[in-house]
Design a protein around this motif. Structure first.
Motif, PDB file in Angstrom:
ATOM      1  N   MET A  78     -16.712   2.204 -12.385  1.00 39.94           N
ATOM      2  CA  MET A  78     -17.487   1.160 -12.377  1.00 39.94           C
ATOM      3  C   MET A  78     -17.493   0.099 -13.165  1.00 39.94           C
ATOM      4  O   MET A  78     -17.661  -1.138 -13.039  1.00 39.94           O
ATOM      5  CB  MET A  78     -18.995   1.758 -12.301  1.00 39.94           C
ATOM      6  CG  MET A  78     -20.315   0.828 -11.835  1.00 39.94           C
ATOM      7  SD  MET A  78     -22.064   1.439 -11.930  1.00 39.94           S
ATOM      8  CE  MET A  78     -22.052   1.034 -13.644  1.00 39.94           C
ATOM      9  N   SER A  90     -19.526  -3.824 -12.843  1.00 40.53           N
ATOM     10  CA  SER A  90     -20.677  -4.481 -12.649  1.00 40.53           C
ATOM     11  C   SER A  90     -21.064  -5.259 -14.010  1.00 40.53           C
ATOM     12  O   SER A  90     -22.275  -5.502 -14.246  1.00 40.53           O
ATOM     13  CB  SER A  90     -21.780  -3.327 -12.673  1.00 40.53           C
ATOM     14  OG  SER A  90     -21.845  -2.689 -13.821  1.00 40.53           O
ATOM     15  N   GLY A 151     -28.846  -0.014 -25.685  1.00 37.65           N
ATOM     16  CA  GLY A 151     -28.600  -0.221 -24.094  1.00 37.65           C
ATOM     17  C   GLY A 151     -29.424   0.694 -22.990  1.00 37.65           C
ATOM     18  O   GLY A 151     -29.973   1.766 -23.572  1.00 37.65           O
ATOM     19  N   ALA A 152     -29.436   0.347 -21.725  1.00 38.51           N
ATOM     20  CA  ALA A 152     -30.245   1.260 -20.771  1.00 38.51           C
ATOM     21  C   ALA A 152     -29.214   2.618 -20.711  1.00 38.51           C
ATOM     22  O   ALA A 152     -30.263   3.421 -20.566  1.00 38.51           O
ATOM     23  CB  ALA A 152     -30.132   0.470 -19.408  1.00 38.51           C
ATOM     24  N   TYR A 177     -26.845   5.036  -9.658  1.00 36.45           N
ATOM     25  CA  TYR A 177     -26.043   4.663 -10.725  1.00 36.45           C
ATOM     26  C   TYR A 177     -25.262   5.820 -11.529  1.00 36.45           C
ATOM     27  O   TYR A 177     -25.876   6.925 -11.801  1.00 36.45           O
ATOM     28  CB  TYR A 177     -27.010   3.969 -11.765  1.00 36.45           C
ATOM     29  CG  TYR A 177     -26.518   3.841 -13.191  1.00 36.45           C
ATOM     30  CD1 TYR A 177     -25.250   3.080 -13.329  1.00 36.45           C
ATOM     31  CD2 TYR A 177     -27.166   4.460 -14.255  1.00 36.45           C
ATOM     32  CE1 TYR A 177     -24.888   2.804 -14.781  1.00 36.45           C
ATOM     33  CE2 TYR A 177     -26.822   4.112 -15.584  1.00 36.45           C
ATOM     34  CZ  TYR A 177     -25.477   3.432 -15.911  1.00 36.45           C
ATOM     35  OH  TYR A 177     -24.982   3.215 -16.827  1.00 36.45           O
ATOM     36  N   TYR A 219     -35.581  10.177 -11.282  1.00 31.60           N
ATOM     37  CA  TYR A 219     -34.930   8.705 -11.811  1.00 31.60           C
ATOM     38  C   TYR A 219     -35.037   7.905 -10.591  1.00 31.60           C
ATOM     39  O   TYR A 219     -34.683   8.131  -9.516  1.00 31.60           O
ATOM     40  CB  TYR A 219     -33.452   9.039 -12.170  1.00 31.60           C
ATOM     41  CG  TYR A 219     -32.523   7.752 -12.461  1.00 31.60           C
ATOM     42  CD1 TYR A 219     -32.633   7.256 -13.577  1.00 31.60           C
ATOM     43  CD2 TYR A 219     -31.781   7.262 -11.512  1.00 31.60           C
ATOM     44  CE1 TYR A 219     -31.989   6.139 -13.886  1.00 31.60           C
ATOM     45  CE2 TYR A 219     -31.233   6.080 -11.742  1.00 31.60           C
ATOM     46  CZ  TYR A 219     -31.166   5.615 -13.036  1.00 31.60           C
ATOM     47  OH  TYR A 219     -30.383   4.653 -13.176  1.00 31.60           O
ATOM     48  N   ASN A 226     -28.753  -0.133  -8.057  1.00 39.80           N
ATOM     49  CA  ASN A 226     -27.335   0.008  -8.105  1.00 39.80           C
ATOM     50  C   ASN A 226     -27.032   1.312  -7.333  1.00 39.80           C
ATOM     51  O   ASN A 226     -27.324   2.344  -7.639  1.00 39.80           O
ATOM     52  CB  ASN A 226     -26.798   0.159  -9.538  1.00 39.80           C
ATOM     53  CG  ASN A 226     -25.540   0.087  -9.581  1.00 39.80           C
ATOM     54  OD1 ASN A 226     -24.586   0.110  -8.723  1.00 39.80           O
ATOM     55  ND2 ASN A 226     -24.972   0.144 -11.025  1.00 39.80           N
ATOM     56  N   ASP A 254     -35.739   2.951 -14.161  1.00 35.68           N
ATOM     57  CA  ASP A 254     -34.454   2.136 -14.785  1.00 35.68           C
ATOM     58  C   ASP A 254     -34.615   0.523 -13.968  1.00 35.68           C
ATOM     59  O   ASP A 254     -34.121   0.572 -13.052  1.00 35.68           O
ATOM     60  CB  ASP A 254     -33.109   2.766 -14.418  1.00 35.68           C
ATOM     61  CG  ASP A 254     -31.881   2.155 -14.960  1.00 35.68           C
ATOM     62  OD1 ASP A 254     -32.206   0.890 -15.411  1.00 35.68           O
ATOM     63  OD2 ASP A 254     -30.785   2.617 -14.913  1.00 35.68           O
ATOM     64  N   THR A 256     -32.850  -1.958 -15.073  1.00 38.01           N
ATOM     65  CA  THR A 256     -31.754  -2.930 -15.844  1.00 38.01           C
ATOM     66  C   THR A 256     -31.667  -4.349 -14.754  1.00 38.01           C
ATOM     67  O   THR A 256     -31.103  -4.955 -15.227  1.00 38.01           O
ATOM     68  CB  THR A 256     -30.636  -2.087 -15.413  1.00 38.01           C
ATOM     69  OG1 THR A 256     -30.576  -0.983 -16.521  1.00 38.01           O
ATOM     70  CG2 THR A 256     -29.209  -2.730 -15.634  1.00 38.01           C
ATOM     71  N   HIS A 257     -31.775  -3.950 -13.498  1.00 35.26           N
ATOM     72  CA  HIS A 257     -31.696  -5.104 -12.437  1.00 35.26           C
ATOM     73  C   HIS A 257     -32.800  -5.917 -12.287  1.00 35.26           C
ATOM     74  O   HIS A 257     -32.958  -6.788 -11.210  1.00 35.26           O
ATOM     75  CB  HIS A 257     -31.052  -4.755 -11.218  1.00 35.26           C
ATOM     76  CG  HIS A 257     -29.415  -4.332 -11.556  1.00 35.26           C
ATOM     77  ND1 HIS A 257     -29.135  -3.188 -11.513  1.00 35.26           N
ATOM     78  CD2 HIS A 257     -28.363  -5.089 -11.820  1.00 35.26           C
ATOM     79  CE1 HIS A 257     -27.800  -3.012 -11.789  1.00 35.26           C
ATOM     80  NE2 HIS A 257     -27.372  -4.264 -11.869  1.00 35.26           N
ATOM     81  N   ARG A 291     -25.027  -3.875 -27.324  1.00 34.33           N
ATOM     82  CA  ARG A 291     -25.495  -2.749 -26.629  1.00 34.33           C
ATOM     83  C   ARG A 291     -27.108  -2.869 -27.034  1.00 34.33           C
ATOM     84  O   ARG A 291     -27.519  -1.866 -27.996  1.00 34.33           O
ATOM     85  CB  ARG A 291     -24.843  -1.591 -27.522  1.00 34.33           C
ATOM     86  CG  ARG A 291     -23.210  -1.477 -27.219  1.00 34.33           C
ATOM     87  CD  ARG A 291     -23.055  -1.602 -25.680  1.00 34.33           C
ATOM     88  NE  ARG A 291     -23.693  -0.541 -24.969  1.00 34.33           N
ATOM     89  CZ  ARG A 291     -24.093  -0.704 -23.801  1.00 34.33           C
ATOM     90  NH1 ARG A 291     -24.202  -1.862 -23.045  1.00 34.33           N
ATOM     91  NH2 ARG A 291     -24.829   0.200 -23.072  1.00 34.33           N
ATOM     92  N   TYR A 369     -25.256  -7.452  -6.060  1.00 43.09           N
ATOM     93  CA  TYR A 369     -24.207  -6.641  -5.212  1.00 43.09           C
ATOM     94  C   TYR A 369     -24.207  -6.907  -3.499  1.00 43.09           C
ATOM     95  O   TYR A 369     -25.300  -7.056  -3.083  1.00 43.09           O
ATOM     96  CB  TYR A 369     -24.298  -5.252  -5.263  1.00 43.09           C
ATOM     97  CG  TYR A 369     -24.476  -4.760  -6.875  1.00 43.09           C
ATOM     98  CD1 TYR A 369     -23.538  -4.735  -7.542  1.00 43.09           C
ATOM     99  CD2 TYR A 369     -25.601  -4.040  -7.100  1.00 43.09           C
ATOM    100  CE1 TYR A 369     -23.394  -4.669  -9.059  1.00 43.09           C
ATOM    101  CE2 TYR A 369     -25.672  -3.868  -8.645  1.00 43.09           C
ATOM    102  CZ  TYR A 369     -24.519  -3.987  -9.420  1.00 43.09           C
ATOM    103  OH  TYR A 369     -24.492  -3.589 -10.839  1.00 43.09           O
TER     104      TYR A 369
HETATM  105  C1  LIG Z   1     -28.939   0.820 -12.909  1.00 41.88           C
HETATM  106  C2  LIG Z   1     -28.081   0.682 -14.292  1.00 41.88           C
HETATM  107  N1  LIG Z   1     -28.888   1.469 -15.430  1.00 41.88           N
HETATM  108  C3  LIG Z   1     -28.100   1.255 -16.694  1.00 41.88           C
HETATM  109  C4  LIG Z   1     -26.840   0.582 -16.793  1.00 41.88           C
HETATM  110  C5  LIG Z   1     -26.077   0.317 -18.121  1.00 41.88           C
HETATM  111  O1  LIG Z   1     -26.812  -0.517 -18.905  1.00 41.88           O
HETATM  112  P1  LIG Z   1     -26.484  -0.782 -20.533  1.00 41.88           P
HETATM  113  O2  LIG Z   1     -25.346  -1.611 -20.323  1.00 41.88           O
HETATM  114  O3  LIG Z   1     -27.716  -1.445 -20.883  1.00 41.88           O
HETATM  115  O4  LIG Z   1     -26.363   0.585 -20.865  1.00 41.88           O
HETATM  116  C6  LIG Z   1     -26.263   0.153 -15.789  1.00 41.88           C
HETATM  117  C7  LIG Z   1     -24.948  -0.747 -15.641  1.00 41.88           C
HETATM  118  O5  LIG Z   1     -24.283  -0.892 -14.696  1.00 41.88           O
HETATM  119  C8  LIG Z   1     -26.841   0.129 -14.359  1.00 41.88           C
HETATM  120  O6  LIG Z   1     -26.341  -0.453 -13.380  1.00 41.88           O
END
Ligand SMILES: Cc1ncc(COP(=O)(O)O)c(C=O)c1O
Length: 450
Positions: A78, A90, A151-152, A177, A219, A226, A254, A256-257, A291, A369
């Protein structure tokens, strides 16, 4: 319906054992002869099944050396791509990323703080920047603390590693994801697959799963999931929160998006703060090399996660946090969100224009996407191979699969190419592969959520 030939049923059984954690990376599979005897099959059928499982990337090794379960390399697939046109990664387009010049000047003023260890929860100004970031993406609640993570992905791993025990099961969407799968595998946690409906992960299926089997957590990706781009409306989140309360589930939300969604509905963490950890990421907006993510959670859960972060990395990198703080404080982060959002919308318009005649339009979804549903005559793995041979990288459904029961599809990530011209070139090449010789306007077997 025709039944699968026995070798494919065996491959499906291996795939679901891997996805659900009954088989772990490195586990040895029985010899052909042994398994054939056990299942009442011929050794040739088992050999054919192992060969197919090897082709699908589920196992590795050979008859002589023995067959072992492979590490699920979904994250590798990915995140990186060596192809000239990259619709697989991504990562966000670096050419519209933040201007770092002013921010780096601000960071240099913090030299004294950067020479020593920071606390696991970051300095107060980092947490204040985290609050501003969360406010920028509309996550607010008086009862919520903010905690920086590396980071997530780190947040997902810390949250499930802290709040679940080895051997527990977390439910996740049937296409998910792959970082969740990697983290679950790392912590010895099983993943149970829940199908999606048109609004995302289906709560009534989660409910019936919880009645049949002990599930500890769920989750979900409520915003621009994603890989499918589903965004949950408020009532879906409320139903999920109710199911979670009924079965005492921890919710890993999550987000993230979330910056890719216009006016996202209230977050689940504000509906059920006692059981939810909301994770965000700066990677999809600012840059992946930094990060940093900010988690929003109750002070009680925050205390538990803080201890785990300390045990894991002592503290999130103060240098990264300082840079992100400067970008949030000087307004650059907000400007980049605007650019990312506009680019995703524009590139989806380009896609609709270029492939719209060959590919039926399904309801619009959010995020950077395209999710292409495959005609039954072709598999996404086969199409990925064909696209790669033309220099275009895309990602097949198998990379995101948590089980075996999911529709086939292809994720086309529009965010990584540096120019719209590359996006156009790549989409035209893909279009030639989808529909060789198809005349414009004729009925299509392909469908896309733009
Ligand atoms: C849904 C989702 N969560 C977490 C991440 C990773 O995030 P990070 O770069 O903040 O660790 C991604 C990366 O593509 C993602 O799509």
């Amino acid at each position: 319906m025709r039944a699968n030939p026995p070798y494919l049923s065996l491959v499906a059984a291996i795939a679901s054992d891997v996805a659900e954690g009954r088989l772990r990376a490195g586990d040895a599979l029985p010899s052909h002869r042994e398994l054939a005897r056990h299942l009442g099959l011929s050794p040739g059928t088992v050999a054919k099944a192992y060969a197919e499982a090897r082709r699908r990337g589920l196992v590795e090794g050979s008859r002589r050396a023995g067959t072992r379960v492979r590490y699920i390399g979904g994250l590798d697939r990915m995140l990186s791509s060596a192809y000239p046109i990259n619709f697989a990664s991504s990562q966000p387009n670096p050419s519209i990323g933040p201007d770092l010049t002013a921010a780096l000047t601000l960071v240099r003023r913090r030299q004294a703080d950067l020479m020593r260890y920071a606390p696991p929860e970051g300095y107060p100004r980092h947490r204040a920047a985290g609050q501003s970031w969360l406010a920028m993406i509309d996550v607010q609640g008086p009862e919520l603390d903010v905690l920086p993570t590396s980071g997530a992905q780190h947040g997902v791993s810390m949250a499930i590693g802290t709040l679940l025990d080895t051997g527990d099961t977390i439910a996740a969407g049937s296409l998910c994801y792959p970082g969740l799968m990697a983290a679950a595998q790392f912590h010895g946690i099983q993943v149970a697959s829940v199908p999606h409906d048109e609004l995302g992960l289906a709560p009534e299926v989660l409910d019936s799963l919880c009645r049949r089997r002990k599930i500890r957590a769920v989750y979900c990706m409520p915003s621009a999931a994603n890989p499918t781009g589903h965004t949950m409306p408020l009532n879906r989140k409320q139903t999920l929160a109710t199911v979670a309360a009924e079965h005492d589930l921890i919710v890993i939300e999550d987000e993230t998006h979330r910056p890719y969604v216009n006016r996202p509905a209230q977050a689940i963490v504000t509906l059920a703060p006692e059981r939810t950890v909301l994770l965000t990421s700066l990677s999809k907006v600012l840059m992946g090399g930094v990060r940093v993510g900010f988690a929003a959670l109750s002070p009680e859960l925050g205390k538990r996660l803080r201890r785990s972060i300390q045990a894991d990395v002592l503290a999130t990198s103060a240098l990264d946090l300082e840079l992100v703080t400067a970008l949030i404080e000087n307004g650059e982060a907000a400007r980049v969100i605007g650019r990312r959002y506009a680019e995703a919308e524009r590139r989806k318009e380009i896609a609709a224009r270029l492939i719209g005649d060959a590919v039926a339009a399904l309801p619009r979804r959010d995020g950077p996407y395209l999710w292409l549903e495959m005609p039954s005559s072709m598999s996404s793995e086969a199409l990925t191979g064909m696209a790669e041979s033309r220099g275009v990288a895309v990602t097949p459904a198998s990379v995101f699969a948590t089980g075996t029961d999911h529709g086939d599809g292809l994720r086309v990530a529009l965010s990584a190419p540096v120019s719209d011209a590359d996006v156009e070139r790549g989409l035209k090449l893909l279009c030639e592969i989808f529909v060789p010789g198809k005349s414009r306007g004729s009925p299509s077997t392909w469908a896309a959520h733009y």
